[in-house]
Design an enzyme around this catalytic site. Structure first.
Site, short mmCIF file in Angstrom:
data_model
loop_
_atom_site.label_atom_id
_atom_site.label_comp_id
_atom_site.label_asym_id
_atom_site.label_seq_id
_atom_site.Cartn_x
_atom_site.Cartn_y
_atom_site.Cartn_z
N ASP A 35 0.82 -1.22 0.00
CA ASP A 35 0.00 0.00 0.00
C ASP A 35 0.85 1.27 0.00
O ASP A 35 0.41 2.33 0.43
CB ASP A 35 -0.97 -0.01 1.20
CG ASP A 35 -0.21 -0.11 2.52
OD1 ASP A 35 1.02 -0.35 2.49
OD2 ASP A 35 -0.84 0.06 3.57
N HIS A 239 19.72 1.38 -21.98
CA HIS A 239 19.00 1.77 -20.77
C HIS A 239 19.45 0.96 -19.56
O HIS A 239 18.64 0.46 -18.79
CB HIS A 239 17.47 1.70 -20.98
CG HIS A 239 16.98 2.83 -21.83
ND1 HIS A 239 15.70 2.91 -22.30
CD2 HIS A 239 17.62 3.93 -22.32
CE1 HIS A 239 15.57 4.01 -23.03
NE2 HIS A 239 16.72 4.64 -23.06
N ASP A 256 24.39 8.89 -18.33
CA ASP A 256 23.22 9.58 -18.91
C ASP A 256 22.32 9.89 -17.73
O ASP A 256 21.67 9.00 -17.18
CB ASP A 256 22.55 8.65 -19.93
CG ASP A 256 21.37 9.31 -20.65
OD1 ASP A 256 20.92 10.38 -20.21
OD2 ASP A 256 20.91 8.73 -21.65
N ASP A 267 18.55 16.42 -19.71
CA ASP A 267 18.89 15.07 -20.19
C ASP A 267 20.29 15.17 -20.81
O ASP A 267 20.44 15.69 -21.92
CB ASP A 267 17.83 14.65 -21.22
CG ASP A 267 18.04 13.25 -21.75
OD1 ASP A 267 18.95 12.55 -21.27
OD2 ASP A 267 17.27 12.84 -22.64
N HIS A 346 19.80 3.99 -32.29
CA HIS A 346 18.70 4.83 -31.82
C HIS A 346 18.67 6.16 -32.59
O HIS A 346 19.57 6.46 -33.37
CB HIS A 346 18.82 5.09 -30.30
CG HIS A 346 20.12 5.70 -29.86
ND1 HIS A 346 20.41 7.04 -30.05
CD2 HIS A 346 21.21 5.16 -29.25
CE1 HIS A 346 21.61 7.29 -29.55
NE2 HIS A 346 22.13 6.18 -29.07
N HIS A 350 15.33 13.87 -29.30
CA HIS A 350 13.88 13.95 -29.03
C HIS A 350 13.58 15.32 -28.44
O HIS A 350 14.49 15.99 -27.91
CB HIS A 350 13.47 12.83 -28.06
CG HIS A 350 14.33 12.73 -26.84
ND1 HIS A 350 14.15 13.53 -25.73
CD2 HIS A 350 15.43 11.97 -26.55
CE1 HIS A 350 15.07 13.24 -24.81
NE2 HIS A 350 15.87 12.30 -25.29
N HIS A 357 10.99 12.64 -22.89
CA HIS A 357 10.70 12.48 -24.32
C HIS A 357 9.44 13.31 -24.52
O HIS A 357 8.32 12.82 -24.36
CB HIS A 357 10.49 11.02 -24.69
CG HIS A 357 11.76 10.21 -24.53
ND1 HIS A 357 11.82 8.86 -24.69
CD2 HIS A 357 13.04 10.60 -24.24
CE1 HIS A 357 13.07 8.44 -24.49
NE2 HIS A 357 13.82 9.48 -24.21
N GLU A 380 22.02 13.46 -29.43
CA GLU A 380 22.69 12.39 -28.68
C GLU A 380 23.07 11.17 -29.52
O GLU A 380 22.62 10.06 -29.26
CB GLU A 380 21.78 11.94 -27.53
CG GLU A 380 20.33 11.65 -27.94
CD GLU A 380 19.49 11.15 -26.75
OE1 GLU A 380 19.93 10.21 -26.08
OE2 GLU A 380 18.40 11.69 -26.53
N TYR A 384 27.97 1.89 -30.29
CA TYR A 384 27.96 0.84 -29.26
C TYR A 384 28.42 -0.46 -29.91
O TYR A 384 27.80 -0.93 -30.87
CB TYR A 384 26.54 0.66 -28.70
CG TYR A 384 25.90 1.98 -28.34
CD1 TYR A 384 26.03 2.55 -27.08
CD2 TYR A 384 25.16 2.69 -29.31
CE1 TYR A 384 25.47 3.79 -26.78
CE2 TYR A 384 24.60 3.93 -29.02
CZ TYR A 384 24.74 4.47 -27.76
OH TYR A 384 24.18 5.69 -27.47
N ARG A 408 28.18 7.66 -25.95
CA ARG A 408 27.10 8.57 -26.35
C ARG A 408 27.45 9.94 -25.79
O ARG A 408 28.01 10.05 -24.69
CB ARG A 408 25.74 8.09 -25.81
CG ARG A 408 24.59 9.03 -26.14
CD ARG A 408 23.20 8.40 -25.96
NE ARG A 408 22.88 8.05 -24.59
CZ ARG A 408 22.87 6.82 -24.09
NH1 ARG A 408 23.19 5.80 -24.86
NH2 ARG A 408 22.57 6.59 -22.83
N GLU A 410 25.44 13.60 -25.26
CA GLU A 410 24.09 14.17 -25.36
C GLU A 410 24.03 15.57 -24.78
O GLU A 410 24.37 15.78 -23.61
CB GLU A 410 23.08 13.28 -24.61
CG GLU A 410 21.67 13.84 -24.58
CD GLU A 410 20.65 12.87 -23.97
OE1 GLU A 410 21.02 12.06 -23.10
OE2 GLU A 410 19.47 12.97 -24.37
N1 GLY Z 1 17.89 9.42 -20.99
C1 GLY Z 1 16.93 9.10 -21.95
C2 GLY Z 1 17.31 9.58 -23.27
O1 GLY Z 1 18.42 9.99 -23.47
O2 GLY Z 1 16.52 9.62 -24.15
MN MN Z 2 19.70 10.81 -22.00
MN MN Z 3 17.76 11.84 -24.42
#
Ligand code: GLY
Ligand code: MN
Ligand code: MN
Length: 436
Positions: A35, A239, A256, A267, A346, A350, A357, A380, A384, A408, A410
């Site tokens: 709960d 992720h 990240d 982000d 990817h 975004h 996102h 970003e 990989y 990566r 970003e």
């Molecule tokens: N951290 C999520 C992304 O980079 O989209």
């Molecule tokens: Mn990110």
């Molecule tokens: Mn991102």
């Protein structure tokens, strides 16, 4: 005091829906265990229009209604319940503090809602996660339809409000940008701290803890999304969130992590050596990702179609992988057949805002939307190469020296009249800055 912009947003939204009635449901409470619930976070559309931050609420917008155009249904004040579950705004303050023309206890929803719907031409409602509530809206609509033939009026359609509201959310106001700048500033401080702290022997979670500590210490609500602190081969898992590995000399660390500040998010990703210097392979790939990222950022500017910055990153990365012999063949064919996706799987970015996102279209029909000033997008790209990397058919074997490397970079980029502004510029990314 609630920022006056909430009212301006409502007025704009209502001028767009005209004779319709829009109904927004608050976010549901998510169960953590038994709960116990997770901290509540309001649905972003609901928040954007109201600033109201409680569960079990409904916001109604009926611009055609003579008396009440903005109506809130909320949990009523209740001393006993508030002792257990925290303060509630209550019905009276929903009007005073949040500017509703009328407010009711949520228990009166079925009884009071019909008057704001029966004469509307259409209903705007997003079918969300609250299934029981979805059913109530359908029943309400069915009753209106049944009455329509007799009365000659009533909503004939339900439309998702996203197509009206999200274009508004896409372009950030000065007020929104100031919240985003703060979210960025805190996360930038945390990334710079991580750069200082990194060293072989530390556990990923030790870096995570220090960063997230700052998110809250600086007045943010906490993480914008589960932080990814990924060393060695973990950096190839997009992720990865376990963050429980001990970091070793000679590896990379990909972080990240972003923070949430007054509902707005940052982000940011940086990748750097756990120890002092990149290995040769790490540096070569790092420089390639950086080159792709800079080329992509160049394309984030007023009037450019959305896909252009992704295409720029793809081209630079594909060219580089061809030069390194990690891909082979004709560049145009590799791009067309998306063979680069074996390494860069990817998108390049975004929208960013109330959601990480963020809401908002990228394409309408066959046409990519053009960037407008005030939009914020992440840039970003990455490469990989998993330890168990398997080349596509017809593509070269990849030698061990490239394996286990994930990179990566970003940044969060604001489109301006003059070009763009890298909001996250306070976090360095040159090869020299990543080493020590
Ligand atoms: N951290 C999520 C992304 O980079 O989209
Ligand atoms: Mn990110
Ligand atoms: Mn991102």
């Amino acid at each position: 005091m609630l920022h006056p912009e909430f009212k301006q947003r409502r007025d704009r939204f209502m001028s767009k829906i005209g004779n319709g009635t829009a109904i927004f449901r608050s976010a549901p409470l998510a169960v953590m265990h038994n709960d116990v619930e997770y901290n509540f976070r309001q649905d972003s559309d609901f928040f954007y229009l109201t600033g109201f931050n409680e569960a079990d609420a409904v916001a109604v917008f009926a611009p055609w209604h003579e008396e009440h155009k903005f109506i809130l249904f909320v949990q009523p004040k209740d001393r006993d319940k508030e002792t257990w579950t925290g303060y509630r705004v209550g019905v009276d303050a929903a009007k005073e503090k949040y500017g509703a023309d009328e407010a009711y206890p949520i228990t009166e929803l079925d009884e009071k809602l019909a008057q704001y719907v029966t004469k509307a031409e259409r209903i705007y409602y997003h079918f969300g996660r609250d299934r029981a509530f979805n059913d109530r809206i359908i029943r309400l609509w069915q009753r209106s339809i049944a009455l329509h033939e007799r009365n000659g009026f009533g909503p004939t359609a339900i439309e998702d409000p996203s197509f009206t509201l999200h274009p508004m959310r896409l372009v950030k106001s000065e007020h929104e940008l100031s919240e985003m700048r703060r979210a960025v500033e805190i996360a930038a401080e945390a990334h710079n701290l991580a750069l200082e702290l990194r060293k072989p022997g530390l556990y990923e979670y030790e870096i995570q803890a220090q960063m997230e500590h700052l998110f809250r210490l600086r007045g943010g609500q906490g993480i914008a999304y589960p932080s990814i602190v990924a060393s060695g081969h973990n950096s190839c898992i997009l992720h990865y969130t376990e963050n429980d590995r001990q970091m070793q000399e000679g590896e990379l660390l990909l972080i990240d992590a972003g923070c949430s500040y007054n509902y707005y998010n940052s982000d940011i990703t940086r990748t750097f050596p756990v120890g002092e210097k990149f290995t040769e392979e790490q540096r070569i790939l790092y420089e390639l990702v950086l080159k792709a990222q800079l080329a992509a950022i160049e394309q984030v500017k007023l009037g450019n179609p959305w896909n252009q910055f992704h295409d720029a990153a793809v081209r630079v990365i594909t060219e580089g992988l061809l030069e390194l012999g990690l891909l082979q063949g004709d560049i145009e064919e590799i791009i067309k057949e998306e063979k680069y996706k074996a390494f860069f799987m990817h998108g390049t970015g975004h929208w960013l805002g109330l959601d990480v996102h963020d809401a908002g279209a990228r394409k309408v029909g066959e046409n990519w939307l053009n960037f407008q000033s005030g939009q914020v997008v992440t840039v970003e790209p990455g490469i990989y190469i998993r330890s168990d990397f398997q080349p596509l058919e017809g593509q070269p074997e990849v030698s061990d020296r490239w394996r286990g490397i994930g990179i990566r970079i970003e940044d969060d980029v604001l489109v301006t009249e003059a070009g763009n502004e890298i909001l996250t510029a306070a976090v360095p990314k040159s090869v020299e800055a990543m080493e020590r």
